[in-house]
Structure formats: C-alpha cells, structure tokens
Enzyme design. Structure first.
Site, short mmCIF file in Angstrom:
data_model
loop_
_atom_site.label_atom_id
_atom_site.label_comp_id
_atom_site.label_asym_id
_atom_site.label_seq_id
_atom_site.Cartn_x
_atom_site.Cartn_y
_atom_site.Cartn_z
N ASP A 228 -27.60 -50.60 10.81
CA ASP A 228 -28.57 -49.72 11.42
C ASP A 228 -29.87 -49.76 11.44
O ASP A 228 -30.71 -49.67 12.27
CB ASP A 228 -28.06 -48.10 11.39
CG ASP A 228 -26.56 -47.81 12.03
OD1 ASP A 228 -25.82 -48.85 12.51
OD2 ASP A 228 -25.97 -46.93 11.63
N GLU A 229 -30.01 -49.84 10.20
CA GLU A 229 -31.67 -50.04 9.75
C GLU A 229 -31.90 -51.38 10.38
O GLU A 229 -33.37 -51.34 11.04
CB GLU A 229 -31.62 -50.05 8.30
CG GLU A 229 -32.86 -49.93 7.52
CD GLU A 229 -33.01 -49.69 5.99
OE1 GLU A 229 -33.89 -49.72 5.53
OE2 GLU A 229 -31.93 -49.61 5.51
#
Length: 457
Positions: free
Chosen positions: A199-200
């Site tokens: 996600d980062e």
C-alpha cells in the site's frame, strides 16, 4: 485497499430505400454541401465532448463564473514512520463535470512533523499516542468544525511498527486509536493500522503521478526510501506482467485500470540498512559497539540511536596511504553483500518509464550537495557513486555516515533495482508546493471511493 486490488450495440443498421427518380444533376453539389456541414458539426461536437470529458480549467472556470458552487472534501492522514510522525491535512475541490466521473483538485494542504517516530514509544504507548494527538490538533484549522464528523482521519504506521514485537505494536495502536477517537473526526474500525508495504508503494506512486498530472498517460516509476523499508512501484505493460510475482501485481483505478508492480523491502530502509551493515561487520553479534569500514578512522565511538537503543560506532583502521578508490571499494563490497542477501525478490530489469525518487534518496543527495536542498533536481547512479567516492576518503566528523549512506544508495539503485549508471533519477520533496508523500495518494483514493459510494447509498 480492496478497492485498489481489483482484477479487472445493438446493430440497428438498415439499407435506406433510394428512388432513382429523384436523382438530378444538381444533387451532387447539394450532397457535397450537406457532407461538409456534417463534418463541421462532427468536429465541433468532438471538440466540445473533449472539453467536457477532459475537465479543462477553462470549462470549470466558466461554470464557476455562472454561479457553480464548488463542493469541498477534507481528509487528515497521519504517517507514523520509523524516524518520525507527520500529519498531512488536505482540502479537495470537486471541479464542475458534465460527462464522466467527478474528479478532485487539491486546493490546500497542511504538513507538520515531530520526532522521534511512534515506534520509539514502545514502552510508553500513552505518550506515543499523545504525540499523534498533538500533531492532529495542529492541523485542525484546515477542516471546518461542521465538516469534521464527515472527514476521514486515518493513521498508518509503517516499517517502524512492522519491526516491533507484535504485542508492543498492538499496544501502541490501541492507545492511538482510543486517543484519536475523541477528536471529533470520522474514525472507522480500520482507521488506525499498520500499513502494508505494498500500500505504501501504491500510494506514493499515486501521489507522484497525481501531482504531475500523468494519470491518463505514461506514468512515472516511484522509489521511496524510508528509515525501515524501501518501496519500488511502476506501471507494467500487458506483455511483461507475467514476469513479476502475482502477489506484487496490483490493478488500480486510474482513468483506465492500470497494472502496477510494487514491492516493499523490509530492513532495507536507510536506517535499518545502516544498522544491518554495522551488525554484519560485527558477525551478527548482539553488541552495541560497532567498527565499520564505511566510517572514517577519525570517528571513534560516535553515539548513534536506532530503534530506541544507543550504539557506539568507530571507523575501521586503514592501511597507510590507502587510496580513496580502495576505501570506497571496501565499503561497497560490504554494503552490496548486505543488500543482496536481504532482498527477498530481485528484479531482472530497471523500472519502466522515467524514475522519481523520494524521502532518504532526496535527503542523502541534498546532504552531499548533489541537488539543491530546496528545489531538488535530477541525478544519476554515477553522481551518487562519485559523491560516495569523495565521502569515503574525507575525514568529515560532521557527516560520519555519509560514506556508508551514499554507498548504500548506489547499491540499492544499481545492484538491487537495476538502474543503469547514467539513467536519470528525478528527486522530489515537493511538487508545486505539495509534499510528496504516500499520504496524498491515500487521501485522494479514500475521498474518491466515498464519492463513488455516495450515489449508491
């Protein structure tokens, strides 16, 4: 992120009845005029449709001049990183639209940070939670009081908490969740979490390409270097997608759906790698005294704090008259050995498209004078390497980690990410005054998903 990870005429023609009796010598001229008129109308229609579909500033400005009332949305994001915590508050505007899906313009942003990171409060979770509350309070002015109940407040911890024992990380999250629930924002069951590394990477990719208006064209690859982990994310073509691990491929909504490759490498953030390299030299012994070939011998017992623990680092002795190339080569061999043994998957080719790099990639270059500290700029692996060569032969007590950090960036970009010596890497801290952070990508997609769900609700 489930929304981000989706695996994604009737023919009514008939032949008109033509009467041969109606044909005359003048008809071809009339037909030609009609045909030209149709072409002109079609071109005008296509142009206007393009204006509507593209949501040009001109058309939006016209709508505002005719009394269109803008709709605003807000979001508050906490980036609880390994080296510090940051609050990023956003104000978005919905431009006027006729055709297609509504979009968002970023109108205003507030950024503030505090150190140390949340993971440093593993033994005092209540104090750690208070550092987050104080950051949020500094950003309160941006969100009108009447809008706070509908404004998402999201806290995402990154590699610092991923590296903690699970029970300590969970305690921190529970205290933060309880504290922020009292602030009057929209807090859901998943508002306070440890962020998945993928996600980062995806959200920093969103941020870079949103700020450069590239979502509908050829996008940029995004490289992020934090304290505990590093992420690489870029768009894949249909023909090359099968070459990448299934768990690293994600289909994301961006105009048309785009397939991304993203991978997060834990323990390859700058500070985690620095610690790992020192420890490798110490034979992986559990000690707080390190001696490193990547530190000048003039440095002796330099104090350094990592993961809330103090260490003392000294430079290894060098043979008299050692040339700087040899000093660099000694450090590079060690750094490359650590980097390649820590990789859990090694790419076979460089990132597709132009490359944007953020966070410690930027800071290391700025400290070395490769780029302007305020404006950023473009560099290459070769320029990082030349700076590392100089740093490894300079007795600079003001920057005792410069040799190792620059050498590590070279190893990460060249040996891990396969970027060639003279390929350009664009370094960003801000774009058009906005912080380049994964927080913007998360805020943007959160608000867009809420807007899409609102009509159904």
């Amino acid at each position: 992120m489930s929304d981000l990870r989706q695996r994604k005429l009737k023919d009514n023609t008939s032949t008109p009845h033509i009467s041969t009796r109606s044909i005359s010598l003048k008809q071809p001229r009339r037909l030609k005029k009609v045909f030209i008129l149709l072409i002109v109308l079609a071109l005008c229609g296509t142009y206007l449709m393009g204006l509507f579909a593209g949501q040009t500033q001109w058309f939006d400005g016209l709508a505002k001049s005719l009394g269109y009332e803008s709709v605003y949305h807000y979001a508050v994001i906490i980036d609880a990183g390994s080296s510090g915590s940051r609050v990023l508050a956003y104000k978005f505007r919905v431009p006027f639209t006729v055709f297609g899906q509504p979009n968002l313009d970023l109108v205003e942003e507030f950024f503030e940070q505090s150190k140390p990171g949340l993971s440093s409060y593993a033994d005092d979770p209540e104090k750690g939670a208070d550092t987050i509350v104080q950051l949020i309070k500094k950003a309160e002015f941006l969100t009108p009081v009447e809008k706070r109940r509908s404004t998402p407040l999201i806290v995402r911890a990154t590699a610092g908490l991923r590296l903690l024992p699970k029970d300590k990380a969970q305690q921190l999250l529970q205290h933060v969740s309880k504290a922020v629930a009292k602030l009057g924002y929209d807090i859901g069951p998943n508002s306070v979490q440890i962020m998945d590394g993928a996600d980062e990477g995806i959200f920093i990719w969103y941020t870079v390409n949103l700020l450069h208006n590239l979502m509908d064209g050829e996008t940029m690859a995004a490289l992020d270097l934090g304290g505990g982990s590093t992420q690489i994310t870029y768009q894949l073509s249909d023909s090359e997608a099968h070459e990448f691990p299934l768990e690293d491929r994600h289909v994301v909504p961006a105009g048309n759906n785009i397939t991304l490759y993203t991978h997060s490498y834990l323990k390859l953030g700058l500070l985690a790698a620095r610690y790992g390299i020192f420890r490798l030299e110490a034979g992986d012994n559990n000690t707080n005294e390190f001696t490193s070939v990547c530190v000048d011998p003039i440095v002796q017992r330099e104090p350094w704090v990592y993961a809330n623990k103090q260490y003392f680092v000294s430079g290894a002795a060098r043979p008299e008259g050692m040339k700087r190339e040899a000093a660099y080569a000694r450090c590079y061999e060690l750094v490359t050995r650590y980097t390649l043994r820590t990789l859990d998957w090694e790419p076979r080719r460089p990132p597709r498209g132009s490359v944007a790099a953020m966070s410690y990639f930027y800071d290391v270059a700025a400290d070395a004078g490769i780029i302007d500290v305020m404006r950023g700029g473009t560099t290459t692996v070769g320029q990082y390497r030349a700076s590392a060569l100089r740093a490894c032969s300079n007795a600079n007590v003001e920057q005792p980690w410069a040799c190792g950090d620059l050498t590590y960036v070279v190893a990460l970009l060249h040996d891990a990410y396969k970027i060639r010596e003279h390929d350009n890497v664009s370094l960003f801290k801000k774009v058009n005054g906005h912080e380049v952070s994964w927080a913007l990508g998360l805020a943007y997609t959160t608000v867009m998903n809420r807007m899409a769900a609102a009509p159904a609700a």
